[in-house]
Motif scaffolding. Sequence first.
Motif, PDB file in Angstrom:
ATOM      1  N   THR B 145       0.985  -1.302   0.093  1.00 52.88           N
ATOM      2  CA  THR B 145      -0.094   0.027  -0.005  1.00 52.88           C
ATOM      3  C   THR B 145       0.942   1.180   0.004  1.00 52.88           C
ATOM      4  O   THR B 145       1.831   1.500   0.775  1.00 52.88           O
ATOM      5  CB  THR B 145      -0.909   0.104   1.243  1.00 52.88           C
ATOM      6  OG1 THR B 145      -1.601  -1.167   1.248  1.00 52.88           O
ATOM      7  CG2 THR B 145      -1.668   1.378   1.224  1.00 52.88           C
ATOM      8  N   ILE B 146       0.705   1.989  -0.822  1.00 55.13           N
ATOM      9  CA  ILE B 146       1.324   3.374  -1.274  1.00 55.13           C
ATOM     10  C   ILE B 146       0.568   4.411  -0.497  1.00 55.13           C
ATOM     11  O   ILE B 146      -0.413   4.559  -1.066  1.00 55.13           O
ATOM     12  CB  ILE B 146       2.072   3.537  -2.496  1.00 55.13           C
ATOM     13  CG1 ILE B 146       2.540   2.349  -3.175  1.00 55.13           C
ATOM     14  CG2 ILE B 146       2.913   4.666  -2.420  1.00 55.13           C
ATOM     15  CD1 ILE B 146       3.719   1.723  -2.552  1.00 55.13           C
ATOM     16  N   LYS B 147       1.230   5.256   0.141  1.00 54.39           N
ATOM     17  CA  LYS B 147       0.696   6.503   0.760  1.00 54.39           C
ATOM     18  C   LYS B 147       1.580   7.740   0.196  1.00 54.39           C
ATOM     19  O   LYS B 147       2.767   7.619   0.110  1.00 54.39           O
ATOM     20  CB  LYS B 147       0.897   6.813   2.278  1.00 54.39           C
ATOM     21  CG  LYS B 147       0.487   5.518   3.082  1.00 54.39           C
ATOM     22  CD  LYS B 147      -1.089   5.184   3.123  1.00 54.39           C
ATOM     23  CE  LYS B 147      -1.744   4.297   3.897  1.00 54.39           C
ATOM     24  NZ  LYS B 147      -3.065   3.766   3.717  1.00 54.39           N
ATOM     25  N   GLU B 148       0.637   8.698  -0.274  1.00 52.93           N
ATOM     26  CA  GLU B 148       1.095   9.961  -0.568  1.00 52.93           C
ATOM     27  C   GLU B 148       1.316  10.872   0.835  1.00 52.93           C
ATOM     28  O   GLU B 148       0.219  10.910   1.640  1.00 52.93           O
ATOM     29  CB  GLU B 148       0.342  10.702  -1.674  1.00 52.93           C
ATOM     30  CG  GLU B 148       1.137  11.930  -2.393  1.00 52.93           C
ATOM     31  CD  GLU B 148       0.062  12.414  -3.387  1.00 52.93           C
ATOM     32  OE1 GLU B 148      -0.122  11.702  -4.274  1.00 52.93           O
ATOM     33  OE2 GLU B 148      -0.534  13.721  -3.153  1.00 52.93           O
ATOM     34  N   ARG B 156      -2.977  11.053   1.016  1.00 52.32           N
ATOM     35  CA  ARG B 156      -4.056   9.916   0.351  1.00 52.32           C
ATOM     36  C   ARG B 156      -3.204   8.628   0.266  1.00 52.32           C
ATOM     37  O   ARG B 156      -2.161   8.482   0.233  1.00 52.32           O
ATOM     38  CB  ARG B 156      -4.642  10.480  -0.776  1.00 52.32           C
ATOM     39  CG  ARG B 156      -3.724  10.846  -2.031  1.00 52.32           C
ATOM     40  CD  ARG B 156      -4.566  11.270  -3.051  1.00 52.32           C
ATOM     41  NE  ARG B 156      -3.511  11.467  -4.271  1.00 52.32           N
ATOM     42  CZ  ARG B 156      -3.432  10.858  -5.352  1.00 52.32           C
ATOM     43  NH1 ARG B 156      -4.483  10.057  -5.494  1.00 52.32           N
ATOM     44  NH2 ARG B 156      -2.563  10.868  -6.280  1.00 52.32           N
ATOM     45  N   THR B 157      -4.045   7.477   0.161  1.00 49.12           N
ATOM     46  CA  THR B 157      -3.644   6.426  -0.205  1.00 49.12           C
ATOM     47  C   THR B 157      -3.794   6.188  -1.739  1.00 49.12           C
ATOM     48  O   THR B 157      -4.738   6.505  -2.385  1.00 49.12           O
ATOM     49  CB  THR B 157      -4.529   5.105   0.516  1.00 49.12           C
ATOM     50  OG1 THR B 157      -4.430   5.504   1.725  1.00 49.12           O
ATOM     51  CG2 THR B 157      -4.089   3.858   0.164  1.00 49.12           C
ATOM     52  N   LEU B 158      -2.785   5.886  -2.220  1.00 46.53           N
ATOM     53  CA  LEU B 158      -2.716   5.791  -3.748  1.00 46.53           C
ATOM     54  C   LEU B 158      -3.617   4.481  -4.323  1.00 46.53           C
ATOM     55  O   LEU B 158      -3.350   3.259  -3.581  1.00 46.53           O
ATOM     56  CB  LEU B 158      -1.481   5.806  -4.593  1.00 46.53           C
ATOM     57  CG  LEU B 158      -0.733   7.160  -4.094  1.00 46.53           C
ATOM     58  CD1 LEU B 158       0.579   7.231  -4.963  1.00 46.53           C
ATOM     59  CD2 LEU B 158      -1.409   8.445  -4.511  1.00 46.53           C
ATOM     60  N   ARG B 160      -3.309   1.309  -6.148  1.00 40.41           N
ATOM     61  CA  ARG B 160      -2.133   0.850  -6.495  1.00 40.41           C
ATOM     62  C   ARG B 160      -2.356   0.223  -7.807  1.00 40.41           C
ATOM     63  O   ARG B 160      -1.382  -0.249  -8.752  1.00 40.41           O
ATOM     64  CB  ARG B 160      -1.547  -0.390  -5.700  1.00 40.41           C
ATOM     65  CG  ARG B 160      -2.470  -1.582  -5.174  1.00 40.41           C
ATOM     66  CD  ARG B 160      -2.012  -2.077  -4.046  1.00 40.41           C
ATOM     67  NE  ARG B 160      -2.672  -3.467  -3.895  1.00 40.41           N
ATOM     68  CZ  ARG B 160      -2.528  -4.043  -2.666  1.00 40.41           C
ATOM     69  NH1 ARG B 160      -1.490  -3.915  -1.730  1.00 40.41           N
ATOM     70  NH2 ARG B 160      -3.599  -5.060  -2.280  1.00 40.41           N
ATOM     71  N   GLU B 161      -3.699  -0.149  -8.386  1.00 44.35           N
ATOM     72  CA  GLU B 161      -3.861  -0.541  -9.728  1.00 44.35           C
ATOM     73  C   GLU B 161      -3.343   0.347 -10.736  1.00 44.35           C
ATOM     74  O   GLU B 161      -3.010  -0.228 -11.897  1.00 44.35           O
ATOM     75  CB  GLU B 161      -5.364  -0.833 -10.142  1.00 44.35           C
ATOM     76  CG  GLU B 161      -6.144  -1.907  -9.225  1.00 44.35           C
ATOM     77  CD  GLU B 161      -5.902  -1.686  -7.602  1.00 44.35           C
ATOM     78  OE1 GLU B 161      -6.132  -0.375  -7.274  1.00 44.35           O
ATOM     79  OE2 GLU B 161      -5.963  -2.556  -6.994  1.00 44.35           O
ATOM     80  N   GLY B 162      -3.096   1.438 -10.685  1.00 45.82           N
ATOM     81  CA  GLY B 162      -2.799   2.457 -11.485  1.00 45.82           C
ATOM     82  C   GLY B 162      -1.577   2.952 -11.165  1.00 45.82           C
ATOM     83  O   GLY B 162      -0.692   3.659 -12.032  1.00 45.82           O
ATOM     84  N   LEU B 163      -0.622   1.983 -10.494  1.00 51.13           N
ATOM     85  CA  LEU B 163       0.751   2.252 -10.344  1.00 51.13           C
ATOM     86  C   LEU B 163       1.670   1.063 -10.754  1.00 51.13           C
ATOM     87  O   LEU B 163       1.368  -0.182 -10.684  1.00 51.13           O
ATOM     88  CB  LEU B 163       1.120   2.560  -8.848  1.00 51.13           C
ATOM     89  CG  LEU B 163       0.573   3.509  -8.256  1.00 51.13           C
ATOM     90  CD1 LEU B 163       0.894   3.879  -6.850  1.00 51.13           C
ATOM     91  CD2 LEU B 163       0.655   5.075  -8.807  1.00 51.13           C
TER      92      LEU B 163
END
Lengths: 235, 235
Positions: B145-148, B156-158, B160-163
């Motif tokens: 899980t990637i957080k900005e 926000r939480t990105l 991840r399907e779009g990363l």
Amino acid sequence: MNVAIIVAAGQGTRAGGRGDGSGGGRAKQFRELVGEPVIIHTLRRFEQSAMIGEVFAVGPAAQSSALLQLLKQYQIRKVARVVAGGATRTESVWRGLQAVRSTTAEIVAVHDGVRPFVTPDEIDETVRAAQAHGAAILAAPIVETIKEINNGRVARTLEREGLRRALTPQCFRYELLRRAYETALSENLTATDDSALVERLGIPVAIVEGHPRNIKITRPEDFALAEVLLKEFAD
Amino acid sequence: MNVAIIVAAGQGTRAGGRGDGSGGGRAKQFRELVGEPVIIHTLRRFEQSAMIGEVFAVGPAAQSSALLQLLKQYQIRKVARVVAGGATRTESVWRGLQAVRSTTAEIVAVHDGVRPFVTPDEIDETVRAAQAHGAAILAAPIVETIKEINNGRVARTLEREGLRRALTPQCFRYELLRRAYETALSENLTATDDSALVERLGIPVAIVEGHPRNIKITRPEDFALAEVLLKEFAD
């Protein structure tokens, strides 16, 4: 009192386990790492934490007595209750949360049972940040280049300085986490971490910088890496 | 002809090397993995590629003759030139690019010497995508899980399907990569990957889905993981 919910209810299929505790097909949280089950390594970190008073260990429903036996064998003393997990991580955390005594719980630290490399200091620092801010998660820098994609093409390269990988523990005031889960369950929402459910309520979540070593043991090859990290850790 | 620039000019300090080829302090691209230097494993993948005609191997300036010796010892035949690298990755790729014959080069595939787990099929598919679109990179899904973050808090939480995590090879039409590097050098820009320099020109970069196994061997513990992956790879 601050409490921890350690989620270890996975069936371990990705790491080759069958989740029934038999032979080499054991769920990954029960597999041994340098002579001790992964979940025991993890629980020891919480034994050593100054801030956590009680631990709720959420295991596979069929493995409750096996887990109790392990706690006894390895002299883990902080576990207040072994809780039977549900079909999803969300359901398992929710069951753990229901076992927590609402009248005395202050901060709840949710942690993955297959993250044995967290340190007691990291746990304590994250709990303290949640005491100060209401919600706090441990997170690590990102070393790779992350691209946002769209329609099979690069939309842009993200500035990795502004990104973190979410780790655990993720710590919240009891009422806050309870409200986040009630909302998520009533709206049938899922999330990849607990923080996202709290973020949806509009609550600010503080970041505590953690060590990248705090990996989640998920794939078979993670065990090889974990053995190396654990030996390094012991030095 | 399509060519590959294999960048292996690092001093390997993060993996404990001294970059001078002596004893156990060897730079990481020269350290052995299951009996062969990492760089040789990587070069073999390009030997097996159907789309790559020539390879330019960029090594540490002081190690050119040692690298030539390795190529001979392990019978690597596609390397057209061993190029002395610069102080930074950008400079090393630029030196490799200058060694490429501009009159005959079509696609240039830039690849990290410490990524031995790329497959010949992945190389070929990425080269073909660059032939079709001008620019293409290999990339892998993100499992965490990637957080900005902003000001010590989760912004926000990105999704991840779009990363994607950028891997290598990253493949470009020769003129395009040359222009990207000339622009970057004249403006003194740096980037964490080659694609970002091309993206800055406003050129669309295609994504080719690659296997997450294609790791960059950077830290000491990566070698333990790499040994396991390589044995699995060989099956």
